[in-house]
Write a protein that holds these residues in place. Structure first.
Motif, PDB file in Angstrom:
ATOM      1  N   ARG A 191       2.174   1.704  -3.508  1.00 50.14           N
ATOM      2  CA  ARG A 191       1.116   2.248  -4.371  1.00 50.14           C
ATOM      3  C   ARG A 191       0.876   3.736  -4.085  1.00 50.14           C
ATOM      4  O   ARG A 191       0.692   4.527  -5.001  1.00 50.14           O
ATOM      5  CB  ARG A 191      -0.178   1.457  -4.186  1.00 50.14           C
ATOM      6  CG  ARG A 191      -0.143   0.119  -4.855  1.00 50.14           C
ATOM      7  CD  ARG A 191      -1.508  -0.566  -4.827  1.00 50.14           C
ATOM      8  NE  ARG A 191      -1.408  -1.858  -5.455  1.00 50.14           N
ATOM      9  CZ  ARG A 191      -1.251  -3.003  -4.801  1.00 50.14           C
ATOM     10  NH1 ARG A 191      -1.192  -3.011  -3.489  1.00 50.14           N
ATOM     11  NH2 ARG A 191      -1.166  -4.140  -5.449  1.00 50.14           N
ATOM     12  N   ALA A 192       0.880   4.107  -2.810  1.00 48.69           N
ATOM     13  CA  ALA A 192       0.670   5.508  -2.447  1.00 48.69           C
ATOM     14  C   ALA A 192       1.795   6.383  -3.003  1.00 48.69           C
ATOM     15  O   ALA A 192       1.544   7.469  -3.540  1.00 48.69           O
ATOM     16  CB  ALA A 192       0.576   5.663  -0.931  1.00 48.69           C
ATOM     17  N   GLU A 214      10.638   0.885 -13.587  1.00 49.14           N
ATOM     18  CA  GLU A 214       9.461   0.567 -12.790  1.00 49.14           C
ATOM     19  C   GLU A 214       9.203  -0.927 -12.851  1.00 49.14           C
ATOM     20  O   GLU A 214       9.666  -1.614 -13.761  1.00 49.14           O
ATOM     21  CB  GLU A 214       8.230   1.270 -13.368  1.00 49.14           C
ATOM     22  CG  GLU A 214       8.273   2.759 -13.321  1.00 49.14           C
ATOM     23  CD  GLU A 214       7.011   3.358 -13.921  1.00 49.14           C
ATOM     24  OE1 GLU A 214       5.937   2.705 -13.893  1.00 49.14           O
ATOM     25  OE2 GLU A 214       7.084   4.477 -14.413  1.00 49.14           O
ATOM     26  N   GLU A 237       0.836  -1.206   0.000  1.00 47.33           N
ATOM     27  CA  GLU A 237       0.000   0.000   0.000  1.00 47.33           C
ATOM     28  C   GLU A 237       0.872   1.257   0.000  1.00 47.33           C
ATOM     29  O   GLU A 237       0.553   2.237  -0.665  1.00 47.33           O
ATOM     30  CB  GLU A 237      -0.958   0.000   1.191  1.00 47.33           C
ATOM     31  CG  GLU A 237      -2.042  -1.056   1.095  1.00 47.33           C
ATOM     32  CD  GLU A 237      -2.871  -0.932  -0.174  1.00 47.33           C
ATOM     33  OE1 GLU A 237      -3.270   0.189  -0.546  1.00 47.33           O
ATOM     34  OE2 GLU A 237      -3.116  -1.974  -0.807  1.00 47.33           O
ATOM     35  N   ARG A 261      10.328   6.083 -11.573  1.00 52.06           N
ATOM     36  CA  ARG A 261       9.673   5.700 -12.817  1.00 52.06           C
ATOM     37  C   ARG A 261      10.486   6.179 -14.000  1.00 52.06           C
ATOM     38  O   ARG A 261      11.242   7.145 -13.905  1.00 52.06           O
ATOM     39  CB  ARG A 261       8.250   6.239 -12.879  1.00 52.06           C
ATOM     40  CG  ARG A 261       8.169   7.751 -12.953  1.00 52.06           C
ATOM     41  CD  ARG A 261       6.698   8.181 -12.976  1.00 52.06           C
ATOM     42  NE  ARG A 261       6.607   9.607 -12.827  1.00 52.06           N
ATOM     43  CZ  ARG A 261       6.206  10.420 -13.794  1.00 52.06           C
ATOM     44  NH1 ARG A 261       5.842   9.939 -14.938  1.00 52.06           N
ATOM     45  NH2 ARG A 261       6.143  11.720 -13.591  1.00 52.06           N
ATOM     46  N   ALA A 271       3.675   5.665  -5.605  1.00 48.64           N
ATOM     47  CA  ALA A 271       3.522   5.686  -7.066  1.00 48.64           C
ATOM     48  C   ALA A 271       2.448   6.686  -7.475  1.00 48.64           C
ATOM     49  O   ALA A 271       2.602   7.407  -8.465  1.00 48.64           O
ATOM     50  CB  ALA A 271       3.187   4.291  -7.576  1.00 48.64           C
ATOM     51  N   ASP A 272       1.353   6.749  -6.700  1.00 49.98           N
ATOM     52  CA  ASP A 272       0.301   7.732  -6.986  1.00 49.98           C
ATOM     53  C   ASP A 272       0.826   9.158  -6.835  1.00 49.98           C
ATOM     54  O   ASP A 272       0.485  10.039  -7.626  1.00 49.98           O
ATOM     55  CB  ASP A 272      -0.904   7.528  -6.060  1.00 49.98           C
ATOM     56  CG  ASP A 272      -1.690   6.272  -6.399  1.00 49.98           C
ATOM     57  OD1 ASP A 272      -1.538   5.754  -7.526  1.00 49.98           O
ATOM     58  OD2 ASP A 272      -2.453   5.814  -5.526  1.00 49.98           O
ATOM     59  N   ILE A 273       1.661   9.389  -5.833  1.00 52.27           N
ATOM     60  CA  ILE A 273       2.257  10.718  -5.647  1.00 52.27           C
ATOM     61  C   ILE A 273       3.119  11.075  -6.848  1.00 52.27           C
ATOM     62  O   ILE A 273       3.078  12.205  -7.343  1.00 52.27           O
ATOM     63  CB  ILE A 273       3.076  10.785  -4.339  1.00 52.27           C
ATOM     64  CG1 ILE A 273       2.140  10.700  -3.130  1.00 52.27           C
ATOM     65  CG2 ILE A 273       3.924  12.050  -4.279  1.00 52.27           C
ATOM     66  CD1 ILE A 273       2.852  10.512  -1.807  1.00 52.27           C
ATOM     67  N   THR A 277       2.780  10.036  -9.917  1.00 54.22           N
ATOM     68  CA  THR A 277       1.876  10.334 -11.023  1.00 54.22           C
ATOM     69  C   THR A 277       1.222  11.702 -10.858  1.00 54.22           C
ATOM     70  O   THR A 277       1.187  12.497 -11.794  1.00 54.22           O
ATOM     71  CB  THR A 277       0.785   9.252 -11.123  1.00 54.22           C
ATOM     72  OG1 THR A 277       1.419   7.981 -11.294  1.00 54.22           O
ATOM     73  CG2 THR A 277      -0.157   9.511 -12.279  1.00 54.22           C
ATOM     74  N   ASP A 278       0.726  11.986  -9.663  1.00 53.80           N
ATOM     75  CA  ASP A 278       0.024  13.249  -9.412  1.00 53.80           C
ATOM     76  C   ASP A 278       0.927  14.470  -9.514  1.00 53.80           C
ATOM     77  O   ASP A 278       0.502  15.527  -9.955  1.00 53.80           O
ATOM     78  CB  ASP A 278      -0.639  13.237  -8.033  1.00 53.80           C
ATOM     79  CG  ASP A 278      -1.755  12.210  -7.928  1.00 53.80           C
ATOM     80  OD1 ASP A 278      -2.225  11.723  -8.975  1.00 53.80           O
ATOM     81  OD2 ASP A 278      -2.143  11.900  -6.791  1.00 53.80           O
ATOM     82  N   THR A 279       2.186  14.332  -9.100  1.00 54.49           N
ATOM     83  CA  THR A 279       3.087  15.482  -9.062  1.00 54.49           C
ATOM     84  C   THR A 279       3.996  15.598 -10.271  1.00 54.49           C
ATOM     85  O   THR A 279       4.623  16.630 -10.466  1.00 54.49           O
ATOM     86  CB  THR A 279       3.984  15.419  -7.805  1.00 54.49           C
ATOM     87  OG1 THR A 279       4.788  14.242  -7.871  1.00 54.49           O
ATOM     88  CG2 THR A 279       3.154  15.439  -6.537  1.00 54.49           C
TER      89      THR A 279
END
Length: 151
Positions: free
Chosen positions: A12-13, A142, A9, A39, A15-17, A19-21
């Motif tokens: 994943r969190a 990745e 988790e 990445r 990785a989301d950061i 993507t978002d930033t």
């Protein structure tokens, strides 16, 4: 015997950061634990290809070559089993494990991925010709990224 626990988790969190930033790498440390997520970034020459992307869609119909975006579906694709930094040579002064166009045996080391200061051997999943490396030495990779094509 100690066993390293991986917090999926948290990965994943992070990785989301990324993507978002728009960041390419993030690292967090807590006590003796360290988690780094990176990445691959593909640089486009200009913004124009984005506008012409729908027009470029018919091009993959040709059987001549596989477009970079389609490499993951290539039957000879060697995916990365982890996040890390790829190295094509055992050390900076040595030649690559395998030259592009060279023959490889199943189980032969084709590169290393450094993850958490550990060098992990990436072995050829099948015998064949290493047609192409899809990463360069020092590139962050990745999980699941195509590292090489073996036909």
């Amino acid at each position: 015997m100690s066993r390293m626990l991986v917090d999926k988790e948290a990965i994943r969190a992070l990785a989301d950061i990324l993507t978002d930033t728009g960041l390419t790498e993030i690292e967090v440390s807590e006590g003796d634990s360290r988690l780094r997520v990176a990445r691959n970034v593909t640089v486009q020459a200009a913004a124009a290809p984005v506008a012409s992307a729908p027009a470029a869609a018919p091009a993959p119909v040709a059987d001549e070559a596989v477009a970079p975006a389609d490499l993951s579906s290539h039957p000879g694709a060697v995916p990365s089993p982890m996040v890390g930094v790829a190295y094509l040579t055992p050390d900076p002064s040595s030649p690559p494990f395998v030259q592009e166009g060279g023959q490889v045996a199943a189980g032969q080391t084709i590169m290393l991925i450094e993850a958490m200061k550990t060098f992990n051997q990436i072995k050829a999943p099948r015998a064949g010709k290493l047609v192409r490396y899809c990463v360069a030495s020092g590139d962050p990779v990745e999980f699941g990224a195509v590292l090489a094509i073996i036909e």
